[in-house]
Design a protein around this motif. Structure first.
Motif, PDB file in Angstrom:
ATOM      1  N   PRO A   1       0.831  -1.212   0.000  1.00  0.00           N
ATOM      2  CA  PRO A   1       0.000   0.000   0.000  1.00  0.00           C
ATOM      3  C   PRO A   1       0.864   1.261   0.000  1.00  0.00           C
ATOM      4  N   ALA A   2       0.364   2.309  -0.610  1.00  0.00           N
ATOM      5  CA  ALA A   2       1.095   3.578  -0.679  1.00  0.00           C
ATOM      6  C   ALA A   2       1.444   4.093   0.714  1.00  0.00           C
ATOM      7  N   SER A   3       0.525   3.968   1.661  1.00  0.00           N
ATOM      8  CA  SER A   3       0.779   4.462   3.023  1.00  0.00           C
ATOM      9  C   SER A   3       1.970   3.745   3.660  1.00  0.00           C
ATOM     10  N   GLU A   4       2.119   2.467   3.365  1.00  0.00           N
ATOM     11  CA  GLU A   4       3.242   1.694   3.890  1.00  0.00           C
ATOM     12  C   GLU A   4       4.557   2.127   3.228  1.00  0.00           C
ATOM     13  N   ALA A   5       4.527   2.339   1.925  1.00  0.00           N
ATOM     14  CA  ALA A   5       5.726   2.796   1.217  1.00  0.00           C
ATOM     15  C   ALA A   5       6.140   4.179   1.714  1.00  0.00           C
ATOM     16  N   TRP A   6       5.160   5.045   1.977  1.00  0.00           N
ATOM     17  CA  TRP A   6       5.477   6.399   2.426  1.00  0.00           C
ATOM     18  C   TRP A   6       6.148   6.391   3.807  1.00  0.00           C
ATOM     19  N   LEU A   7       5.872   5.375   4.623  1.00  0.00           N
ATOM     20  CA  LEU A   7       6.552   5.268   5.915  1.00  0.00           C
ATOM     21  C   LEU A   7       8.059   5.130   5.739  1.00  0.00           C
ATOM     22  N   ILE A   8       8.485   4.608   4.599  1.00  0.00           N
ATOM     23  CA  ILE A   8       9.916   4.502   4.270  1.00  0.00           C
ATOM     24  C   ILE A   8      10.368   5.737   3.496  1.00  0.00           C
ATOM     25  N   TYR A   9       9.697   6.038   2.404  1.00  0.00           N
ATOM     26  CA  TYR A   9      10.127   7.124   1.523  1.00  0.00           C
ATOM     27  C   TYR A   9       9.970   8.511   2.143  1.00  0.00           C
ATOM     28  N   GLY A  10       8.999   8.672   3.014  1.00  0.00           N
ATOM     29  CA  GLY A  10       8.726   9.982   3.585  1.00  0.00           C
ATOM     30  C   GLY A  10       9.517  10.306   4.834  1.00  0.00           C
ATOM     31  N   THR A  11      10.393   9.407   5.243  1.00  0.00           N
ATOM     32  CA  THR A  11      11.151   9.595   6.480  1.00  0.00           C
ATOM     33  C   THR A  11      12.637   9.359   6.220  1.00  0.00           C
ATOM     34  N   LEU A  12      13.419   9.486   7.263  1.00  0.00           N
ATOM     35  CA  LEU A  12      14.846   9.168   7.158  1.00  0.00           C
ATOM     36  C   LEU A  12      15.077   7.665   7.045  1.00  0.00           C
TER      37      LEU A  12
ATOM     38  N   ILE B   1       2.919   7.077  -5.326  1.00  0.00           N
ATOM     39  CA  ILE B   1       1.641   7.320  -6.002  1.00  0.00           C
ATOM     40  C   ILE B   1       0.756   6.085  -5.801  1.00  0.00           C
ATOM     41  N   LYS B   2      -0.395   6.279  -5.200  1.00  0.00           N
ATOM     42  CA  LYS B   2      -1.312   5.171  -4.936  1.00  0.00           C
ATOM     43  C   LYS B   2      -1.889   4.636  -6.243  1.00  0.00           C
ATOM     44  N   LYS B   3      -1.764   3.318  -6.442  1.00  0.00           N
ATOM     45  CA  LYS B   3      -2.402   2.653  -7.590  1.00  0.00           C
ATOM     46  C   LYS B   3      -3.769   2.128  -7.164  1.00  0.00           C
ATOM     47  N   ASN B   4      -3.759   1.342  -6.094  1.00  0.00           N
ATOM     48  CA  ASN B   4      -4.978   0.798  -5.505  1.00  0.00           C
ATOM     49  C   ASN B   4      -4.686   0.547  -4.026  1.00  0.00           C
ATOM     50  N   GLU B   5      -5.529  -0.221  -3.367  1.00  0.00           N
ATOM     51  CA  GLU B   5      -5.358  -0.428  -1.919  1.00  0.00           C
ATOM     52  C   GLU B   5      -4.133  -1.260  -1.551  1.00  0.00           C
ATOM     53  N   THR B   6      -3.612  -2.046  -2.515  1.00  0.00           N
ATOM     54  CA  THR B   6      -2.513  -2.951  -2.188  1.00  0.00           C
ATOM     55  C   THR B   6      -1.224  -2.690  -2.966  1.00  0.00           C
TER      56      THR B   6
ATOM     57  N   SER C   1      15.070  -0.281  -1.857  1.00  0.00           N
ATOM     58  CA  SER C   1      14.013   0.113  -0.922  1.00  0.00           C
ATOM     59  C   SER C   1      12.721  -0.655  -1.179  1.00  0.00           C
ATOM     60  N   ASN C   2      12.373  -0.833  -2.453  1.00  0.00           N
ATOM     61  CA  ASN C   2      11.160  -1.576  -2.776  1.00  0.00           C
ATOM     62  C   ASN C   2      11.280  -3.045  -2.384  1.00  0.00           C
ATOM     63  N   ASN C   3      12.452  -3.633  -2.571  1.00  0.00           N
ATOM     64  CA  ASN C   3      12.664  -5.016  -2.111  1.00  0.00           C
ATOM     65  C   ASN C   3      12.496  -5.097  -0.592  1.00  0.00           C
ATOM     66  N   TYR C   4      13.038  -4.111   0.102  1.00  0.00           N
ATOM     67  CA  TYR C   4      12.877  -4.059   1.562  1.00  0.00           C
ATOM     68  C   TYR C   4      11.391  -3.998   1.927  1.00  0.00           C
ATOM     69  N   LEU C   5      10.634  -3.143   1.234  1.00  0.00           N
ATOM     70  CA  LEU C   5       9.213  -3.014   1.512  1.00  0.00           C
ATOM     71  C   LEU C   5       8.470  -4.321   1.292  1.00  0.00           C
ATOM     72  N   VAL C   6       8.722  -4.978   0.174  1.00  0.00           N
ATOM     73  CA  VAL C   6       8.026  -6.235  -0.127  1.00  0.00           C
ATOM     74  C   VAL C   6       8.406  -7.322   0.893  1.00  0.00           C
ATOM     75  N   ASN C   7       9.678  -7.406   1.226  1.00  0.00           N
ATOM     76  CA  ASN C   7      10.135  -8.431   2.172  1.00  0.00           C
ATOM     77  C   ASN C   7       9.687  -8.185   3.604  1.00  0.00           C
ATOM     78  N   ASN C   8       9.355  -6.945   3.929  1.00  0.00           N
ATOM     79  CA  ASN C   8       8.933  -6.607   5.287  1.00  0.00           C
ATOM     80  C   ASN C   8       7.474  -6.137   5.336  1.00  0.00           C
ATOM     81  N   HIS C   9       6.721  -6.467   4.307  1.00  0.00           N
ATOM     82  CA  HIS C   9       5.319  -6.052   4.171  1.00  0.00           C
ATOM     83  C   HIS C   9       4.471  -6.622   5.290  1.00  0.00           C
ATOM     84  N   LYS C  10       3.630  -5.750   5.860  1.00  0.00           N
ATOM     85  CA  LYS C  10       2.698  -6.172   6.912  1.00  0.00           C
ATOM     86  C   LYS C  10       1.474  -6.786   6.251  1.00  0.00           C
ATOM     87  N   LYS C  11       1.345  -8.108   6.349  1.00  0.00           N
ATOM     88  CA  LYS C  11       0.229  -8.788   5.691  1.00  0.00           C
ATOM     89  C   LYS C  11      -0.917  -9.024   6.646  1.00  0.00           C
TER      90      LYS C  11
END
Length: 170
Positions: free
Chosen positions: A14-25, A120-125, A160-170
């Motif tokens: 989800p975009a909100s989850e990605a922003w937790l990484i991209y929007g911070t240090l 950029i949000k594509k959809n909910e996931t 960063s995207n690999n990190y997000l996918v591997n640490n995704h909150k399911k």
């Protein structure tokens, strides 16, 4: 001389989850020690105006992938330790812009060198992560555009995207 370069890719979080990484240090911290030796905030904690000191891994050059010649050695020395400033962090539009503050590109005759990260949000996931380089080079330094490359930032986004996918909150 002004210029821009961009890259974008989809990531299945989800975009909100990605922003937790991209929007911070956190974006920088997850890349230590793989892409950087250290990232140290000198002022602020991730909001606009934050200044960070970046130390690269010896031997890695974030601007010039060419073989070691005198110019490349000089450029590597400029990018061993430099400072960036978070010029803009917009949690509503999920956009952050980091600009050279001291050393690095500024030492090569750039008036401004910035990197904008967008989620950029594509959809909910899923979402799209986009990186754009924006630069302004002083007259007489046009040859230094050879040191502008989107490749290191593509590597950062992929890592960063690999990190997000591997640490995704399911």
């Amino acid at each position: 001389m002004n210029g821009t370069l961009s890259y974008q890719t989809a990531v299945n979080v989800p975009a909100s989850e990605a922003w937790l990484i991209y929007g911070t240090l956190q974006l920088a911290y997850i890349c230590v020690p793989e892409l950087f030796e250290s990232i140290k905030p000198l002022k602020g904690n991730g909001e606009a105006g934050t200044i960070i000191q970046i130390t690269t891994i010896p031997g890695i050059c974030l601007s010039s992938p060419r073989e070691l010649d005198f110019v490349t050695k000089y450029v590597r020395s400029l990018f061993y330790m430099y400072e960036d400033k978070l010029a803009m962090v917009d949690n509503k539009t999920m956009m952050k812009q980091v600009e050279a503050h001291k050393g690095g590109y500024l030492s090569l005759g750039f008036n401004m060198f910035g990197v904008r990260f967008e989620v950029i949000k594509k959809n909910e996931t899923s979402c799209i992560t986009k990186v754009t380089i924006i630069y302004d080079l002083k007259e007489g330094y046009i040859a230094n555009t050879v040191h502008v490359s989107i490749e290191p930032f593509i590597a950062l986004v992929k890592y960063s995207n690999n990190y997000l996918v591997n640490n995704h909150k399911k």
